[in-house]
Design a protein around this motif. Structure first.
Motif, PDB file in Angstrom:
ATOM      1  N   ARG A 367      35.817  71.489   8.693  1.00  0.00           N
ATOM      2  CA  ARG A 367      34.420  71.508   9.141  1.00  0.00           C
ATOM      3  C   ARG A 367      33.655  70.858   7.993  1.00  0.00           C
ATOM      4  NH1 ARG A 367      31.362  73.501  13.027  1.00  0.00           N
ATOM      5  NH2 ARG A 367      33.353  74.858  13.834  1.00  0.00           N
ATOM      6  N   ILE A 368      32.895  69.986   8.554  1.00  0.00           N
ATOM      7  CA  ILE A 368      31.945  69.124   7.614  1.00  0.00           C
ATOM      8  C   ILE A 368      30.297  69.458   8.108  1.00  0.00           C
ATOM      9  CG2 ILE A 368      33.516  67.367   7.082  1.00  0.00           C
ATOM     10  CD1 ILE A 368      31.969  65.484   8.975  1.00  0.00           C
ATOM     11  N   ARG A 369      29.759  69.525   7.278  1.00  0.00           N
ATOM     12  CA  ARG A 369      28.022  69.751   7.217  1.00  0.00           C
ATOM     13  C   ARG A 369      27.377  69.083   6.507  1.00  0.00           C
ATOM     14  NH1 ARG A 369      26.147  73.003   3.600  1.00  0.00           N
ATOM     15  NH2 ARG A 369      27.614  74.302   2.297  1.00  0.00           N
ATOM     16  N   LEU A 370      25.901  68.784   6.919  1.00  0.00           N
ATOM     17  CA  LEU A 370      24.984  68.282   6.132  1.00  0.00           C
ATOM     18  C   LEU A 370      24.640  69.213   5.078  1.00  0.00           C
ATOM     19  CD1 LEU A 370      22.630  66.482   8.783  1.00  0.00           C
ATOM     20  CD2 LEU A 370      24.497  65.520   7.339  1.00  0.00           C
ATOM     21  N   THR A 371      24.570  68.673   3.893  1.00  0.00           N
ATOM     22  CA  THR A 371      23.862  69.497   2.913  1.00  0.00           C
ATOM     23  C   THR A 371      22.116  69.514   2.909  1.00  0.00           C
ATOM     24  OG1 THR A 371      23.648  67.636   1.200  1.00  0.00           O
ATOM     25  CG2 THR A 371      25.668  68.918   1.022  1.00  0.00           C
ATOM     26  N   GLN A 372      21.441  70.203   1.987  1.00  0.00           N
ATOM     27  CA  GLN A 372      20.057  70.225   2.071  1.00  0.00           C
ATOM     28  C   GLN A 372      19.451  68.778   2.018  1.00  0.00           C
ATOM     29  OE1 GLN A 372      17.844  72.331   3.430  1.00  0.00           O
ATOM     30  NE2 GLN A 372      16.033  71.663   2.731  1.00  0.00           N
ATOM     31  N   GLU A 373      20.069  68.004   1.035  1.00  0.00           N
ATOM     32  CA  GLU A 373      19.728  66.668   0.949  1.00  0.00           C
ATOM     33  C   GLU A 373      20.059  65.903   1.936  1.00  0.00           C
ATOM     34  OE1 GLU A 373      21.441  68.563  -1.250  1.00  0.00           O
ATOM     35  OE2 GLU A 373      20.030  68.766  -2.943  1.00  0.00           O
ATOM     36  N   GLY A 374      21.190  66.055   2.669  1.00  0.00           N
ATOM     37  CA  GLY A 374      21.551  65.261   3.871  1.00  0.00           C
ATOM     38  C   GLY A 374      20.799  65.569   4.876  1.00  0.00           C
ATOM     39  N   ARG A 375      20.277  66.787   5.478  1.00  0.00           N
ATOM     40  CA  ARG A 375      19.250  66.964   6.329  1.00  0.00           C
ATOM     41  C   ARG A 375      18.097  66.368   6.213  1.00  0.00           C
ATOM     42  NH1 ARG A 375      20.891  72.141   8.963  1.00  0.00           N
ATOM     43  NH2 ARG A 375      18.575  72.759   9.059  1.00  0.00           N
ATOM     44  N   LEU A 376      17.579  66.020   5.200  1.00  0.00           N
ATOM     45  CA  LEU A 376      16.464  65.059   4.914  1.00  0.00           C
ATOM     46  C   LEU A 376      16.634  63.827   5.386  1.00  0.00           C
ATOM     47  CD1 LEU A 376      15.275  66.198   1.462  1.00  0.00           C
ATOM     48  CD2 LEU A 376      14.192  66.918   3.659  1.00  0.00           C
ATOM     49  N   LEU A 377      17.910  63.220   5.616  1.00  0.00           N
ATOM     50  CA  LEU A 377      18.166  61.995   5.805  1.00  0.00           C
ATOM     51  C   LEU A 377      19.129  61.960   7.121  1.00  0.00           C
ATOM     52  CD1 LEU A 377      18.760  60.381   2.284  1.00  0.00           C
ATOM     53  CD2 LEU A 377      16.764  60.271   3.794  1.00  0.00           C
ATOM     54  N   ALA A 378      19.041  63.229   8.005  1.00  0.00           N
ATOM     55  CA  ALA A 378      20.191  63.484   8.742  1.00  0.00           C
ATOM     56  C   ALA A 378      20.741  62.164   9.738  1.00  0.00           C
ATOM     57  CB  ALA A 378      19.767  64.725   9.902  1.00  0.00           C
ATOM     58  N   ASP A 379      19.871  61.351  10.402  1.00  0.00           N
ATOM     59  CA  ASP A 379      20.461  60.339  11.174  1.00  0.00           C
ATOM     60  C   ASP A 379      21.262  59.322  10.612  1.00  0.00           C
ATOM     61  OD1 ASP A 379      19.411  61.572  13.412  1.00  0.00           O
ATOM     62  OD2 ASP A 379      17.660  60.212  13.709  1.00  0.00           O
ATOM     63  N   GLY A 380      20.574  58.736   9.350  1.00  0.00           N
ATOM     64  CA  GLY A 380      21.364  58.083   8.523  1.00  0.00           C
ATOM     65  C   GLY A 380      22.599  58.273   8.020  1.00  0.00           C
ATOM     66  N   VAL A 381      22.539  59.582   7.277  1.00  0.00           N
ATOM     67  CA  VAL A 381      24.099  60.031   6.669  1.00  0.00           C
ATOM     68  C   VAL A 381      24.818  60.332   7.925  1.00  0.00           C
ATOM     69  CG1 VAL A 381      25.018  62.254   5.700  1.00  0.00           C
ATOM     70  CG2 VAL A 381      22.890  61.402   5.037  1.00  0.00           C
ATOM     71  N   SER A 382      24.654  60.661   9.110  1.00  0.00           N
ATOM     72  CA  SER A 382      25.556  60.917  10.252  1.00  0.00           C
ATOM     73  C   SER A 382      26.100  59.673  10.649  1.00  0.00           C
ATOM     74  CB  SER A 382      24.904  61.539  11.353  1.00  0.00           C
ATOM     75  OG  SER A 382      24.444  62.835  10.956  1.00  0.00           O
ATOM     76  N   ALA A 383      25.078  58.563  10.495  1.00  0.00           N
ATOM     77  CA  ALA A 383      25.587  57.270  11.063  1.00  0.00           C
ATOM     78  C   ALA A 383      26.746  56.891  10.032  1.00  0.00           C
ATOM     79  CB  ALA A 383      24.308  56.290  11.051  1.00  0.00           C
ATOM     80  N   GLU A 384      26.613  57.104   9.005  1.00  0.00           N
ATOM     81  CA  GLU A 384      27.686  56.604   7.892  1.00  0.00           C
ATOM     82  C   GLU A 384      28.949  57.160   8.306  1.00  0.00           C
ATOM     83  OE1 GLU A 384      27.802  54.794   5.144  1.00  0.00           O
ATOM     84  OE2 GLU A 384      25.801  53.908   5.430  1.00  0.00           O
ATOM     85  N   LEU A 385      29.078  58.464   9.191  1.00  0.00           N
ATOM     86  CA  LEU A 385      30.425  58.801   9.408  1.00  0.00           C
ATOM     87  C   LEU A 385      30.978  58.242  10.638  1.00  0.00           C
ATOM     88  CD1 LEU A 385      29.451  62.614   8.806  1.00  0.00           C
ATOM     89  CD2 LEU A 385      30.258  61.054   6.987  1.00  0.00           C
ATOM     90  N   VAL A 386      30.378  57.678  11.266  1.00  0.00           N
ATOM     91  CA  VAL A 386      30.886  56.882  12.592  1.00  0.00           C
ATOM     92  C   VAL A 386      31.693  55.873  12.272  1.00  0.00           C
ATOM     93  CG1 VAL A 386      30.332  55.659  14.481  1.00  0.00           C
ATOM     94  CG2 VAL A 386      28.643  57.525  13.882  1.00  0.00           C
ATOM     95  N   PRO A 387      33.063  56.090  12.723  1.00  0.00           N
ATOM     96  CA  PRO A 387      34.194  54.956  12.411  1.00  0.00           C
ATOM     97  C   PRO A 387      33.680  53.680  13.064  1.00  0.00           C
ATOM     98  CG  PRO A 387      34.762  56.585  14.041  1.00  0.00           C
ATOM     99  CD  PRO A 387      33.596  57.183  13.770  1.00  0.00           C
TER     100      PRO A 387
END
Length: 387
Positions: A367-387
């Protein structure tokens, strides 16, 4: 029809009903909305007929949620609401503890008892602010006093109440937002959705921003307000279970929205309504969008029995990307084993390692989740995980 505590989505089926009419269109809104033009009766008939098409497509699956959005569905009469709920019950039936939710304007306070009597068991109330000047600038047609009365009335009428709030407005101070959010928290509701003001192209605010007017807080200050929001809600016992949603318990969370975030199936009826549904014959899922204008939707259903204007088979890559971008919004994060089972794919390994190294993503087993820092940049961080 059975109602009660919410059912966890899992492989749940949801139904979204879009009622597009608004007495006043807010300047920040980019939803598919219209002023009433006397076509409400024809639209209701079309929605009921469209639901029959969807039942033939889904087969016998019980509904975990039915959600009325818009627009302003609190403008619907109790008879209209009851007609939709009864048709849903006849066609699919409701799972134990099914959520039947509706988005309401505080100005429609006099209709709360009728909404509850029709079967609504969760009300999302568009309070937006407790500051009269802010409400006026947001184009709202209610004041803070009416919002307070509406909250009290809603808590008497419905077993579950959620408040929508808008913050990060230009000129708003941290102290002002803390005062507003504290008042919302003090009501004792089980769910609050604080949304940062976003300026969307094509809206009245978008046009004003295009002329150089600042309407929303600068990004760095908006991030500070987000952290303040998280802290205040957490201290009051409302955990942030999604980027913009806080609940007192799992039972207070939005069943319908979790279907979206967890990659479940839902049907969209009404003008412009979107849906995601499994394709039994060929596997995978399809994305659907209904005809946007009410008159076009009514015509489509009348001529074909179905309101869908656009349907697209989601490819494997699209499905993976959507599940990552939606699933990472949840505080629970994304279950990689479930992602592999559902889509045959997983996140980009290099992107994941980068996001972990930068402190934006945490991993615990599969299981992976956003940290507090990641939640501030949620869409950008999530997009980095897209293959």
């Amino acid at each position: 029809m059975t109602q009660g505590a919410p059912t966890p989505p899992g492989d749940a089926l949801g139904l979204y009903v879009h009622w597009p009419y608004c007495a006043r269109i807010c300047p920040y809104c980019d939803f598919n909305v219209y002023r009433p033009k006397g076509e409400e009766a024809a639209l209701l008939t079309a929605i009921l007929d469209d639901m029959a098409h969807w039942r033939a497509r889904t087969g016998p699956r019980a509904l975990a949620s039915l959600h009325f959005g818009g627009g302003t569905p609190s403008l619907m009469t109790p008879d209209q609401l009851e007609a939709v709920i009864a048709r849903a019950d006849d066609l699919w039936g409701f799972a134990t503890g099914a959520e039947i939710g509706l988005e309401a304007n505080p100005k429609d306070i006099d209709g709360f008892a009728g909404m509850a009597g029709a079967g609504i068991n969760r009300l999302s109330l568009g309070v937006q602010s407790f500051d009269d000047d802010a409400l006026a600038s947001l184009g709202r047609d209610h004041d803070a006093s009416l919002a307070r009365r509406a909250i009290e009335a809603a808590q008497h009428a419905f077993p579950r109440v959620s408040l929508d709030m808008i913050y990060a407005r230009a000129g708003q101070t941290a102290a002002q937002w803390e005062t507003e959010l504290d008042e919302a928290l003090a009501t004792g509701v089980g769910h609050i959705s604080p949304y940062q003001l976003t300026i969307e192209p094509g809206t009245a605010f978008g046009k004003r921003a295009g002329r150089g007017e600042r309407l929303a807080a600068v990004p760095d200050f908006a991030a500070d307000l987000y952290e303040l929001t998280e802290a205040l809600c957490s201290a009051a016992g409302l955990t942030g279970y999604e980027i913009s949603n806080h609940a007192r318990s799992r039972a207070d969370q939005s069943v319908h929205n979790r279907i979206y975030w967890e990659g479940g199936d839902w049907m969209g009826v009404g003008p412009g309504a979107h849906g995601r549904i499994g394709r039994a014959a060929s596997g995978g899922r399809a994305g659907t969008e209904a005809a946007r204008r009410p008159s076009d939707y009514v015509k489509a259903v009348s001529e074909t029995g179905c309101g869908i204007a656009d349907e697209e088979a989601l490819g494997a890559a699209d499905e993976i990307a959507e599940r990552i971008l939606m699933g990472m919004r949840l505080a629970d994060g994304l279950d990689l084993a479930h992602l592999r089972a559902a889509t045959g794919g997983t996140v980009d390994a290099d992107g994941l390692e980068r996001m972990i190294a930068q402190g934006f993503v945490a991993r615990e087993g599969d299981r992976i989740r956003l940290t507090q820092e990641g939640r501030l940049l949620a869409d950008g961080v999530s997009a980095e995980l897209v293959p």
